[in-house]
Scaffold this motif. Structure first.
Motif, PDB file in Angstrom:
ATOM      1  N   GLU A   6       0.948  -1.230   0.024  1.00 52.60           N
ATOM      2  CA  GLU A   6       0.039  -0.082   0.219  1.00 52.60           C
ATOM      3  C   GLU A   6       0.840   1.164   0.116  1.00 52.60           C
ATOM      4  O   GLU A   6       0.480   2.290  -0.516  1.00 52.60           O
ATOM      5  CB  GLU A   6      -0.859  -0.003   1.018  1.00 52.60           C
ATOM      6  N   ARG A  17      -5.409  -2.040 -10.204  1.00 51.31           N
ATOM      7  CA  ARG A  17      -6.036  -0.804 -10.163  1.00 51.31           C
ATOM      8  C   ARG A  17      -7.434  -0.964 -10.624  1.00 51.31           C
ATOM      9  O   ARG A  17      -8.395  -0.501  -9.950  1.00 51.31           O
ATOM     10  CB  ARG A  17      -5.266   0.431 -10.971  1.00 51.31           C
ATOM     11  N   TRP A  30     -13.041   2.150   0.487  1.00 51.76           N
ATOM     12  CA  TRP A  30     -11.926   2.842  -0.499  1.00 51.76           C
ATOM     13  C   TRP A  30     -10.889   1.764  -0.713  1.00 51.76           C
ATOM     14  O   TRP A  30     -10.991   0.737   0.308  1.00 51.76           O
ATOM     15  CB  TRP A  30     -11.588   4.113   0.386  1.00 51.76           C
ATOM     16  N   TYR A  31     -10.091   2.000  -1.532  1.00 50.64           N
ATOM     17  CA  TYR A  31      -9.203   1.016  -1.936  1.00 50.64           C
ATOM     18  C   TYR A  31      -7.960   1.783  -2.110  1.00 50.64           C
ATOM     19  O   TYR A  31      -8.026   2.996  -2.749  1.00 50.64           O
ATOM     20  CB  TYR A  31      -9.679   0.321  -3.233  1.00 50.64           C
ATOM     21  N   LYS A  32      -6.727   1.086  -1.790  1.00 51.49           N
ATOM     22  CA  LYS A  32      -5.250   1.918  -2.374  1.00 51.49           C
ATOM     23  C   LYS A  32      -4.414   0.769  -2.919  1.00 51.49           C
ATOM     24  O   LYS A  32      -5.006  -0.439  -3.046  1.00 51.49           O
ATOM     25  CB  LYS A  32      -4.555   2.300  -0.919  1.00 51.49           C
ATOM     26  N   HIS A  33      -3.386   1.422  -3.552  1.00 46.02           N
ATOM     27  CA  HIS A  33      -2.624   0.370  -4.637  1.00 46.02           C
ATOM     28  C   HIS A  33      -2.158  -0.858  -3.916  1.00 46.02           C
ATOM     29  O   HIS A  33      -1.672  -0.945  -2.785  1.00 46.02           O
ATOM     30  CB  HIS A  33      -1.330   1.327  -4.617  1.00 46.02           C
TER      31      HIS A  33
END
Length: 295
Positions: free
Chosen positions: A114, A161, A180-183
């Motif tokens: 992340e 992604r 929500w989402y992160k790398h």
């Protein structure tokens, strides 16, 4: 004389003498030196050399000792830090020392991934411990697996992604507006993990594995079948939440499937086809279920 050379001399003088005692097992100087050499050669093969920083985010286990002495033999600089640190603290340390590699537990990989886009110096994440800590509890988790052609993505980053964006959309349509989402990370609500996914690669295919928490997860079953050092037990599992806790109800498998598959089909403009397990996939699935129910 550096510490790496000192270990070599002790291995020659006292090859069978215990150098480490861990969980009731003795590791001799000869065995310790052999494992250290093996790791040092592996690091050297990756391009780690004298002066490079290697971060060690490991508990008090033999792997920490192997990693520390392997750095000494290469002339690399070991940067050990507390496994209790959170994302911001880890990011600061890795940035500050410009670590070229980090050696850590498998369970820490999602967290490192992340923050990895903010760590241009970090080239390698080297892991130890259980290869896969995914736990198939049929009462509280749901798995989806898909097979996708690599040709529909630019690269693996692009695959993470696009799948992340599609999953956020699908869960949003179920009513989870704060998702929500992160790398290369997990899908979260308020910092708590609700779902995650990872890819396996086979020739021209990506095997997509999604796990989502439908109901509150009882970790006691998990720890009855997965051993972890006591000092890191509370760090193995991230803070978790579930759809039931967030929505006040548990969606049916069909509702979940329609929302997620609909979002994936919309995101990629393709029609997904439902398949059946191969013999090996059926074996793996049944093994997961058996492990989940073992007491």
């Amino acid at each position: 004389m550096n510490l790496g050379r000192l270990l070599e001399e002790r291995a020659k003088e006292y090859p069978k003498k215990a150098a480490l005692l861990y969980e009731g097992k003795a590791i001799s100087f000869e065995e310790l030196n052999k494992n250290v050499n093996r790791l040092a050669n592996g690091l050297k093969g990756l391009g780690i050399e004298g002066g490079d920083r290697v971060a060690l985010m490991l508990p008090n286990t033999p792997e920490f000792v192997y990693s520390f002495f392997a750095c000494q033999k290469l002339g690399a600089i070991a940067v050990p830090f507390n496994t209790m640190h959170k994302g911001g603290e880890i990011l600061y340390i890795l940035k500050d020392c410009a670590a070229k590699a980090i050696i850590t537990l498998n369970s820490a990989v999602p967290l490192i991934n992340e923050i990895r886009p903010e760590l241009p110096h970090l080239q390698y994440i080297i892991t130890t411990g259980e290869r896969n800590l995914t736990f198939a509890d049929p009462e509280s988790t749901l798995f989806l697996q898909g097979v996708l052609s690599k040709g529909i993505f630019k690269d693996l980053d692009d695959a993470y992604r696009k799948i992340g964006d599609a999953l956020v959309q699908g869960l949003w349509e179920l009513g989870l507006k704060e998702i929500w989402y992160k790398h290369r990370g997990s899908l979260r609500i308020g910092g708590r993990k609700l779902a995650g996914f990872y890819f396996s690669e086979i020739e021209g295919l990506y095997i997509l594995n999604i796990i989502c928490f439908l109901a509150p997860f009882d970790p006691s079953d998990f720890f009855s079948v997965i051993w972890v050092p006591p000092e890191v037990k509370d760090k193995v599992l991230e803070p978790l939440t579930s759809i039931q806790e967030e929505l006040g109800r548990r969606p049916t498998d069909e509702e979940f499937r329609e929302a997620i598959l609909g979002a994936l089909e919309k995101g990629f403009g393709i029609k997904l086809k439902e398949g059946t397990f191969t013999r090996d996939e059926r074996f793996g699935y049944e093994k997961h279920k058996a492990v989940a129910k073992k007491k």
